[in-house]
Enzyme design. Structure first.
Site, PDB file in Angstrom:
ATOM      1  N   ARG A  14       0.852  -1.193   0.000  1.00  0.00           N
ATOM      2  CA  ARG A  14       0.000   0.000   0.000  1.00  0.00           C
ATOM      3  C   ARG A  14       0.888   1.244   0.000  1.00  0.00           C
ATOM      4  O   ARG A  14       0.619   2.211  -0.708  1.00  0.00           O
ATOM      5  CB  ARG A  14      -0.913  -0.003   1.239  1.00  0.00           C
ATOM      6  CG  ARG A  14      -2.014  -1.035   1.166  1.00  0.00           C
ATOM      7  CD  ARG A  14      -3.041  -0.844   2.260  1.00  0.00           C
ATOM      8  NE  ARG A  14      -2.687  -1.463   3.515  1.00  0.00           N
ATOM      9  CZ  ARG A  14      -3.131  -2.661   3.921  1.00  0.00           C
ATOM     10  NH1 ARG A  14      -3.934  -3.365   3.167  1.00  0.00           N
ATOM     11  NH2 ARG A  14      -2.774  -3.147   5.099  1.00  0.00           N
ATOM     12  N   ALA A  74     -19.747  -5.387  -6.611  1.00  0.00           N
ATOM     13  CA  ALA A  74     -19.807  -6.177  -7.845  1.00  0.00           C
ATOM     14  C   ALA A  74     -18.809  -7.320  -7.788  1.00  0.00           C
ATOM     15  O   ALA A  74     -17.885  -7.322  -6.979  1.00  0.00           O
ATOM     16  CB  ALA A  74     -19.481  -5.285  -9.041  1.00  0.00           C
ATOM     17  N   ASP A 113     -15.734  -4.470  -4.636  1.00  0.00           N
ATOM     18  CA  ASP A 113     -15.684  -5.673  -3.789  1.00  0.00           C
ATOM     19  C   ASP A 113     -17.068  -6.318  -3.796  1.00  0.00           C
ATOM     20  O   ASP A 113     -18.069  -5.666  -4.066  1.00  0.00           O
ATOM     21  CB  ASP A 113     -15.266  -5.315  -2.358  1.00  0.00           C
ATOM     22  CG  ASP A 113     -14.693  -6.524  -1.614  1.00  0.00           C
ATOM     23  OD1 ASP A 113     -13.446  -6.624  -1.542  1.00  0.00           O
ATOM     24  OD2 ASP A 113     -15.471  -7.358  -1.119  1.00  0.00           O
ATOM     25  N   SER A 114     -17.102  -7.615  -3.468  1.00  0.00           N
ATOM     26  CA  SER A 114     -18.391  -8.310  -3.431  1.00  0.00           C
ATOM     27  C   SER A 114     -18.988  -8.298  -2.026  1.00  0.00           C
ATOM     28  O   SER A 114     -20.060  -8.852  -1.814  1.00  0.00           O
ATOM     29  CB  SER A 114     -18.216  -9.754  -3.920  1.00  0.00           C
ATOM     30  OG  SER A 114     -17.263 -10.398  -3.109  1.00  0.00           O
ATOM     31  N   ASP A 171      -6.104  -7.609  -5.998  1.00  0.00           N
ATOM     32  CA  ASP A 171      -5.678  -8.313  -4.777  1.00  0.00           C
ATOM     33  C   ASP A 171      -6.758  -9.314  -4.366  1.00  0.00           C
ATOM     34  O   ASP A 171      -7.432  -9.147  -3.346  1.00  0.00           O
ATOM     35  CB  ASP A 171      -5.414  -7.291  -3.653  1.00  0.00           C
ATOM     36  CG  ASP A 171      -4.901  -7.957  -2.391  1.00  0.00           C
ATOM     37  OD1 ASP A 171      -4.343  -9.071  -2.484  1.00  0.00           O
ATOM     38  OD2 ASP A 171      -5.042  -7.366  -1.299  1.00  0.00           O
ATOM     39  N   CYS A 207      -2.284 -14.456  -3.152  1.00  0.00           N
ATOM     40  CA  CYS A 207      -2.000 -14.896  -1.777  1.00  0.00           C
ATOM     41  C   CYS A 207      -2.201 -16.403  -1.666  1.00  0.00           C
ATOM     42  O   CYS A 207      -2.517 -16.925  -0.606  1.00  0.00           O
ATOM     43  CB  CYS A 207      -2.847 -14.129  -0.767  1.00  0.00           C
ATOM     44  SG  CYS A 207      -4.605 -14.299  -1.025  1.00  0.00           S
TER      45      CYS A 207
HETATM   46  N1  SAH Z   1      -6.789  -5.468  -0.856  1.00  0.00           N
HETATM   47  C1  SAH Z   1      -7.450  -5.668   0.418  1.00  0.00           C
HETATM   48  C2  SAH Z   1      -7.602  -7.134   0.770  1.00  0.00           C
HETATM   49  C3  SAH Z   1      -8.376  -7.948  -0.226  1.00  0.00           C
HETATM   50  S1  SAH Z   1      -9.018  -9.436   0.421  1.00  0.00           S
HETATM   51  C4  SAH Z   1      -6.702  -4.897   1.495  1.00  0.00           C
HETATM   52  O1  SAH Z   1      -5.616  -4.321   1.217  1.00  0.00           O
HETATM   53  O2  SAH Z   1      -7.174  -4.831   2.627  1.00  0.00           O
HETATM   54  C5  SAH Z   1     -10.007 -10.023  -0.857  1.00  0.00           C
HETATM   55  C6  SAH Z   1     -11.336  -9.316  -1.027  1.00  0.00           C
HETATM   56  O3  SAH Z   1     -11.932  -9.832  -2.213  1.00  0.00           O
HETATM   57  C7  SAH Z   1     -12.372  -9.502   0.059  1.00  0.00           C
HETATM   58  O4  SAH Z   1     -12.789  -8.247   0.515  1.00  0.00           O
HETATM   59  C8  SAH Z   1     -13.569 -10.220  -0.625  1.00  0.00           C
HETATM   60  O5  SAH Z   1     -14.823  -9.746  -0.151  1.00  0.00           O
HETATM   61  C9  SAH Z   1     -13.361  -9.848  -2.054  1.00  0.00           C
HETATM   62  N2  SAH Z   1     -13.874 -10.731  -3.099  1.00  0.00           N
HETATM   63  C10 SAH Z   1     -13.780 -12.083  -3.177  1.00  0.00           C
HETATM   64  N3  SAH Z   1     -14.258 -12.521  -4.362  1.00  0.00           N
HETATM   65  C11 SAH Z   1     -14.658 -11.426  -5.058  1.00  0.00           C
HETATM   66  C12 SAH Z   1     -15.210 -11.215  -6.358  1.00  0.00           C
HETATM   67  N4  SAH Z   1     -15.424 -12.239  -7.197  1.00  0.00           N
HETATM   68  N5  SAH Z   1     -15.474  -9.958  -6.747  1.00  0.00           N
HETATM   69  C13 SAH Z   1     -15.255  -8.917  -5.919  1.00  0.00           C
HETATM   70  N6  SAH Z   1     -14.723  -9.051  -4.693  1.00  0.00           N
HETATM   71  C14 SAH Z   1     -14.430 -10.290  -4.271  1.00  0.00           C
END
Ligand code: SAH
Length: 392
Positions: A210, A276, A248-249, A296, A336
């Site tokens: 970040r 979404a 985010d979903s 991510d 990850c």
């Molecule tokens: N980048 C974030 C961490 C991401 S964790 C940070 O720095 O804090 C992964 C995220 O992906 C979660 O919030 C989860 O809700 C979301 N997620 C999982 N599958 C998804 C999808 N198909 N579309 C959108 N978001 C999704």
């Protein structure tokens, strides 16, 4: 102390201090040995090799946590391990600007199966298997003595516990924990929901990424995919981005992301939050709509037998992002998945570049930060990979 004998031909990794000892490496396991029992491993000639705890349900029969014979396992043992871990973080990471970090990173801090995240004055803790869990009382007491938190909350609701023969466990273990904890990271304020958030509440492992993002964002439009509670978004806008869209979903995550923007007095006009599926959202974007795209996602490979399928998922979203980015656009792409190596991930991105017909130059490569030390022989522990690339 229970002594277990290791087959001579299987002593190598133990001498190299790899923390996992599979049942097949042991000459025999006495009946009735319970999970969590401290054991000393010896070779067939009776020479001491290492110490650990037994775990009856797992193929990983013993997890190593010590390399000195005769070390007793009690509250002092855990104090010693926790002090050592605490010192690394306090000496090299914590500051007035950053009060939150991974305090105990399992195998890598010689406490296999234990995760402790420090969020300001509170701790969020996970026991990954019944063996380490059997030491809960001593571990909580040791944390209270060494770290003196205001509260400790258990988030042992991870999938891996099922494989290791344990039920989910969540709840307060000591003190009090508020609904939202206010943390500081590189001077930014962020709300963390330890009780209801994902994993232990926040993704501390992206802190350095970040921060690294900020050098690219001035005057740029940024798309933060899989934004969770907006960690990258706060840094992007704080670093001078013109516009930041978080996708985010999870609605709960996006609501907290919006709060986090307000908390840092960042302009509401410059940010947008979209509930979404990222795959669908990316497919709808026209080329050139964003200067920077962050990907991510959660681990696409959760099982070592399903690597190919997961890699296809990474290829798909990265190809979509590369298609959208303009010339000189920046892609920040993370994986990850512990079962995907850095080499495999890089190769997958090269396949995505081929599909999108773009040239991609890697500018920066990251794994975890200082609060995720890596025991040198424990390659399996290196789960996070993140590449910053420029596209032409
Ligand atoms: N980048 C974030 C961490 C991401 S964790 C940070 O720095 O804090 C992964 C995220 O992906 C979660 O919030 C989860 O809700 C979301 N997620 C999982 N599958 C998804 C999808 N198909 N579309 C959108 N978001 C999704």
């Amino acid at each position: 102390m229970t002594i277990l004998t290791v087959l001579q031909k299987r002593t190598g990794p133990i001498l190299g201090r790899h923390p996992w000892v599979f049942s097949g490496a042991l000459k025999n396991i006495p009946d009735g040995l319970t999970s969590g029992t401290p054991v000393e491993l010896v070779d067939e000639a009776g020479n001491y090799l290492a110490s650990g705890y037994f775990n009856s349900y797992s193929q990983i029969a013993v997890r190593l946590w010590g390399f000195e014979p005769g070390e007793e396992v009690n509250e002092d043992f855990f104090k010693k391990r926790i002090k050592q871990a605490f010192a690394i973080r306090e000496n090299y990471l914590a500051s007035k600007e950053t009060d939150s970090y991974r305090l105990v990173y399992g195998e890598n801090d010689f406490l296999p199966g234990l995760i402790v995240d420090k969020y300001a004055e509170y701790l969020s803790i996970q026991f990954h298997n019944p063996g380490i869990e059997s030491w809960k009382k001593e571990i909580v007491a040791a944390l209270n003595t060494v770290v003196k938190p205001k509260g400790i909350y258990e988030r042992s609701d991870v999938k891996v516990r099922g494989l290791e023969g344990a039920e989910k466990q969540v709840g307060l273990l000591s003190g009090k924990v508020p609904e939202r904890v206010l943390i500081k990271e590189n001077g930014y304020k962020l709300y963390v929901d330890i009780i209801g958030g994902q994993k232990t509440g926040f993704f501390l492992d992206q802190r350095d990424k970040r921060a690294a993002l900020q050098k690219y964002v001035k005057g740029k439009s940024v798309l933060n995919c899989f934004s969770y509670t907006g960690g990258f978004s706060v840094y992007a806008l704080g670093g001078g981005a013109e516009k930041v869209v978080s996708v985010d979903s999870s609605e709960a995550a996006l609501l907290l992301a919006e709060e986090n923007m307000k908390l840092n007095k960042l302009s509401a006009k410059k940010c947008e939050f979209i509930l979404a599926d990222v795959k669908v959202y990316l497919a709808d974007q026209v080329p050139g709509s964003y200067d920077i795209i962050i990907l991510d996602p959660p681990a696409f490979v959760k099982d070592r037998h399903k690597v190919e399928e997961g890699l296809r998922g990474y290829k798909r979203i990265n190809a979509a992002a590369l298609t959208i980015l303009p010339k000189s656009g920046i892609l920040v792409s993370a994986s990850c998945s512990a079962h995907v190596s850095l080499e495999q991930f890089r190769y997958t991105l090269s396949e995505a570049a081929l599909q999108a017909k773009r040239s991609v130059q890697i500018l920066e490569t990251y794994t975890h930060g200082i609060d995720h030390p890596e025991a040198i022989s424990f390659m399996e522990g290196e789960y996070l990979k993140c590449l910053f690339s420029i596209v032409s």
